[in-house]
Design an enzyme around this catalytic site. Structure first.
Site, mmCIF file in Angstrom:
data_model
loop_
_atom_site.group_PDB
_atom_site.id
_atom_site.type_symbol
_atom_site.label_atom_id
_atom_site.label_comp_id
_atom_site.label_asym_id
_atom_site.label_seq_id
_atom_site.Cartn_x
_atom_site.Cartn_y
_atom_site.Cartn_z
ATOM 1 N N LYS A 130 -13.307 -3.501 6.474
ATOM 2 C CA LYS A 130 -13.037 -4.564 5.226
ATOM 3 C C LYS A 130 -14.166 -5.557 5.229
ATOM 4 O O LYS A 130 -14.851 -5.857 6.190
ATOM 5 C CB LYS A 130 -11.672 -5.249 5.378
ATOM 6 C CG LYS A 130 -11.455 -6.168 6.641
ATOM 7 C CD LYS A 130 -10.240 -6.829 6.667
ATOM 8 C CE LYS A 130 -9.854 -7.667 7.793
ATOM 9 N NZ LYS A 130 -8.853 -8.752 7.828
ATOM 10 N N CYS A 186 0.751 -1.288 0.130
ATOM 11 C CA CYS A 186 0.005 -0.092 0.053
ATOM 12 C C CYS A 186 0.711 1.273 0.003
ATOM 13 O O CYS A 186 0.385 2.215 -0.923
ATOM 14 C CB CYS A 186 -1.043 -0.130 1.133
ATOM 15 S SG CYS A 186 -1.490 -1.518 1.816
ATOM 16 N N ARG A 224 6.900 -11.000 5.668
ATOM 17 C CA ARG A 224 6.496 -10.881 6.720
ATOM 18 C C ARG A 224 7.171 -11.891 7.771
ATOM 19 O O ARG A 224 7.462 -13.194 7.679
ATOM 20 C CB ARG A 224 5.004 -11.069 7.115
ATOM 21 C CG ARG A 224 4.115 -9.985 6.070
ATOM 22 C CD ARG A 224 2.711 -10.292 6.202
ATOM 23 N NE ARG A 224 2.067 -9.199 5.268
ATOM 24 C CZ ARG A 224 0.734 -9.137 4.929
ATOM 25 N NH1 ARG A 224 -0.003 -10.176 5.535
ATOM 26 N NH2 ARG A 224 0.153 -8.460 4.116
ATOM 27 N N GLN A 229 1.289 -10.875 -3.065
ATOM 28 C CA GLN A 229 0.218 -10.345 -2.752
ATOM 29 C C GLN A 229 -0.321 -9.682 -4.139
ATOM 30 O O GLN A 229 0.406 -8.708 -4.511
ATOM 31 C CB GLN A 229 0.131 -9.270 -1.708
ATOM 32 C CG GLN A 229 -1.263 -9.346 -0.929
ATOM 33 C CD GLN A 229 -0.873 -8.487 0.409
ATOM 34 O OE1 GLN A 229 0.040 -7.745 0.650
ATOM 35 N NE2 GLN A 229 -1.758 -8.880 1.403
ATOM 36 N N HIS A 233 -8.433 -0.710 -0.689
ATOM 37 C CA HIS A 233 -7.541 -1.737 -0.834
ATOM 38 C C HIS A 233 -8.310 -2.939 -1.299
ATOM 39 O O HIS A 233 -9.055 -3.481 -0.413
ATOM 40 C CB HIS A 233 -6.748 -1.643 0.534
ATOM 41 C CG HIS A 233 -6.058 -0.516 0.950
ATOM 42 N ND1 HIS A 233 -4.633 -0.362 1.111
ATOM 43 C CD2 HIS A 233 -6.576 0.352 1.599
ATOM 44 C CE1 HIS A 233 -4.444 0.861 1.569
ATOM 45 N NE2 HIS A 233 -5.794 1.347 2.088
ATOM 46 N N ASP A 282 -2.011 -7.120 -4.966
ATOM 47 C CA ASP A 282 -2.937 -5.837 -4.502
ATOM 48 C C ASP A 282 -3.428 -5.000 -5.514
ATOM 49 O O ASP A 282 -2.606 -5.048 -6.754
ATOM 50 C CB ASP A 282 -1.982 -4.817 -3.585
ATOM 51 C CG ASP A 282 -1.846 -5.159 -2.120
ATOM 52 O OD1 ASP A 282 -3.032 -5.284 -1.627
ATOM 53 O OD2 ASP A 282 -0.931 -5.219 -1.607
ATOM 54 N N HIS A 310 -5.217 -0.892 -5.737
ATOM 55 C CA HIS A 310 -5.864 0.292 -4.949
ATOM 56 C C HIS A 310 -6.576 1.199 -5.810
ATOM 57 O O HIS A 310 -6.091 1.456 -7.152
ATOM 58 C CB HIS A 310 -4.687 0.985 -4.479
ATOM 59 C CG HIS A 310 -3.823 0.057 -3.760
ATOM 60 N ND1 HIS A 310 -2.654 -0.401 -3.748
ATOM 61 C CD2 HIS A 310 -3.911 0.035 -2.238
ATOM 62 C CE1 HIS A 310 -2.219 -1.075 -2.774
ATOM 63 N NE2 HIS A 310 -2.934 -0.624 -1.735
#
Length: 635
Positions: free
Chosen positions: A463, A333, A362, A380, A509, A382, A384
């Site tokens: 979310k 992000c 992570r 990931q 997101h 992702d 946006h």
């Protein structure tokens, strides 16, 4: 008198202190027989709980998630009671209900071995036969501490000390066993008709490697033996489908000692993930997304600005470069925020949709690592969306439609949860409420059923989570839609509105796969390694009945490859039956057998994974048939 509103909005007038069980008996004797607990004003309570105020009441059975949890949590206390009887020096840690069953953590002198489970199960059967009534006791903090100190339960002492002074502490007594517990529990132990202790594992106290390693016993229980039998059958099937086992057999990936939690993808695995990524790119481009790529490592100041430093630091990896602290990104992000901010935007540019297949890192505890399901670096998917306030609803609906289209391709059903503001969050409550209401409105406008998952939102926004159901009826949380008012504020993102003034955009997101690695694991287990044709690393294999037909097979292989198919030829001088069995073990969708008859007629004899003999086809016609199956992504 008090007014009790039932699930169907019927209102009962009851005497003050009437119990939940009394109300269940009034509704229906059969409901009372199946009742496990109650949900009073949204809080799960014991059947023996007296009702002393107006409120809503739902009677919970094994069909309800909260009912299952009361059932499994009570069984975890039976497990702990049995362990204390057999191993009096064992110290108790925690024993919650989980998604499928329960576990209990113990500190024992000698680690448990599988043979111990049979002894513990036998003792549990005795305890259930004794049919205790779990009884709730409420103590002040000092009395609870005194009890656990006296009984040499240091983990319970630590948990009790963490409870605020003045707060009532509840313990549950079950015959000769007492445990710190918020409840609820079953009225008695008689509903526990069938149970099984399934495995033993190590677990650090409070999940920290700095603490002592405890012994964790997992189990499952049901009100009917037939339900346990069905569950154990599914468990055996799940073992056969374990993606770690199939990943090795199908040569998809490996995790090596040199990189725990950092998977290696083999050529077959790369084909699978490239097909998934290509599909992602095509579908997002079709819906107006532009693809970006942001750095894997960025200055720690960025992560402080985004809020990750304060809320996620313990899960991040760091490095010193030129006297500056950098962090491997745990999320994509902030990089997308910087890309947006690189130039001025007008309201005419919005909504601006960008996507990234970004590698994130992570830090996961070594004990939690699990094949591709739980890793330390993953990709990931992702996306946006930067938008104006009046675009929120349409954009959320657009993402919901995209996710629905994706999952239908793989044959997944799913359920939806709306996760609200967590305990640790950034921003103000008012903007959180606006964001939560917007997500609710979008779900309701699509007529989607959903449940509220209180307090489980991301630290920057509420979310919507999509939980997939696989072929074994297991659920996996994958897709998500997060509405964020906070990061645009933190990064001072703006656009010029129709009024010529600067305004703050709002950000969605979203991920569809969630993690490419984890999604591959889910697909592997869902399809038991027999992937749809479009995903199969090898889509067909030509099997000559004898070496003299190798040339014809190789000629067809080249023709099929030129048309874009992934195919091989088995030219080994082995018996045809052996070659076919091996191809079946590799889960290859089509085996194309060729001999003299096929050479003469320019055909192929087709065997599929599903049927031994699918028939004889013109070689070119079958090629077109396969291309159609790939194009339509039939599963």
């Amino acid at each position: 008198m008090i007014n009790i509103t039932l699930k169907d909005n019927t209102v009962l007038q009851e005497e003050n202190k009437t119990t939940v069980y009394d109300v269940a008996k009034q509704i229906s004797p059969s409901l009372a027989r199946n009742a496990l607990a109650g949900l009073f004003n949204g809080k799960a309570v014991d059947l023996t709980t007296p009702l002393s105020e107006d409120g809503t009441l739902e009677i919970l059975t094994f069909d309800d998630e909260e009912g299952k949890h009361a059932f499994w949590h009570t069984t975890s206390h039976v497990l702990a009671q049995a362990v204390k009887r057999l191993y009096p020096d064992a110290q108790l840690a925690i024993g919650p209900a989980i998604e499928n069953g329960f576990y209990y953590d113990f500190d024992v002198t000698h680690p448990f071995v599988p043979e111990d489970l049979a002894k513990i199960e036998a003792e549990m059967k005795k305890i259930i036969k004794e049919n205790y009534h779990p009884t709730r006791m409420e103590l002040c903090r000092s009395d609870a501490l005194d009890y656990f100190e006296t009984h040499n339960e240091p983990y319970k002492v630590e948990l009790t000390e963490a409870i605020e002074e003045g707060q009532t502490i509840s313990l549950y007594e079950q015959g000769d066993f007492t445990d710190l517990c918020a409840g609820p529990h079953l009225y008695d132990l008689s509903p526990i008709k069938a149970f099984k202790l399934t495995s033993i594992a190590g677990a650090y106290w409070r999940g920290s490697e700095d603490n002592r390693m405890l012994q964790r016993i997992y189990g499952i229980s049901f009100p009917k033996q037939s339900m346990l039998d069905e569950y154990l059958t599914l468990l055996e099937e799940a073992k056969k489908r374990d993606h770690r086992k199939l990943g090795k057999e199908l040569d998809l990936f490996s995790v090596m000692d040199e990189g725990p939690g950092f998977p290696f993808f083999h050529p077959n695995g790369m084909i699978l993930r490239n097909e998934l990524e290509n599909f992602w790119r095509i579908e997002h481009a079709r819906r107006g997304y532009s693809e970006v790529r942001t750095p894997i490592m960025l200055d720690s100041e960025l992560w402080k600005q985004s809020g990750h430093w304060q809320n996620y630091k313990d899960n991040m990896y760091f490095s010193e470069i030129d006297d500056r602290t950098f962090a491997l990104k745990p999320m994509n992000c902030p990089g997308s925020m910087l890309l947006y901010k690189r130039k001025m935007h007008s309201y005419r540019d919005l909504p601006l949709r960008v996507g990234e297949l970004g590698i994130v890192h992570r830090h996961e505890l070594s004990g939690t690592l699990h094949g591709l399901m739980r890793v330390r670096n993953f990709t990931q998917d992702d996306a946006h969306i930067f938008m104006t306030p009046d675009q929120i609803k349409d954009e959320i609906i657009g993402v919901m439609d995209l996710i629905d289209d994706f999952y239908s391709i793989f044959g997944f059903e799913y359920r939806i949860e709306l996760s609200t503001r967590p305990e640790k969050f950034i921003g103000d409550v008012a903007s959180w409420d606006i964001a939560t209401d917007a997500l609710k409105a979008a779900l309701e406008s699509k007529g989607k059923d959903f449940v509220i998952n209180e307090g489980d939102g991301a630290f920057y926004g509420p979310k919507i989570d999509f939980h997939l159901k696989d072929s074994l009826n297991r659920t996996w949380q994958c897709g998500t839609i997060q509405l964020d008012f906070q990061m645009p504020e933190r990064f001072d993102l703006t656009y010029v509105g129709a009024d010529g003034e600067k305004h703050r955009p709002i950000v969605i997101h979203t991920v569809t796969y969630g993690s490419i690695e984890r999604f591959i694991a889910i697909l592997t287990e869902h399809f038991a390694g027999a992937f749809p044709l479009w995903l199969s690393p090898v889509q067909c294999i030509f099997i000559p009945v004898s070496p003299e037909f190798n040339d014809y097979a190789s000629q067809l292989q080249r023709h099929y490859r030129d048309a874009g198919l992934r195919c091989e030829t088995d030219e080994r001088n082995e018996k045809m039956g052996y070659k076919i069995r091996e191809a079946q073990m590799k889960k290859i969708p089509y085996m194309l057998v060729v001999g003299q008859k096929e050479v003469d007629s320019q055909t192929v004899s087709v065997r599929s994974r599903k049927e031994n003999n699918a028939g004889v086809f013109d070689a070119n016609e079958f090629l077109e048939k396969m291309k159609e199956e790939i194009a339509t992504k039939t599963y």
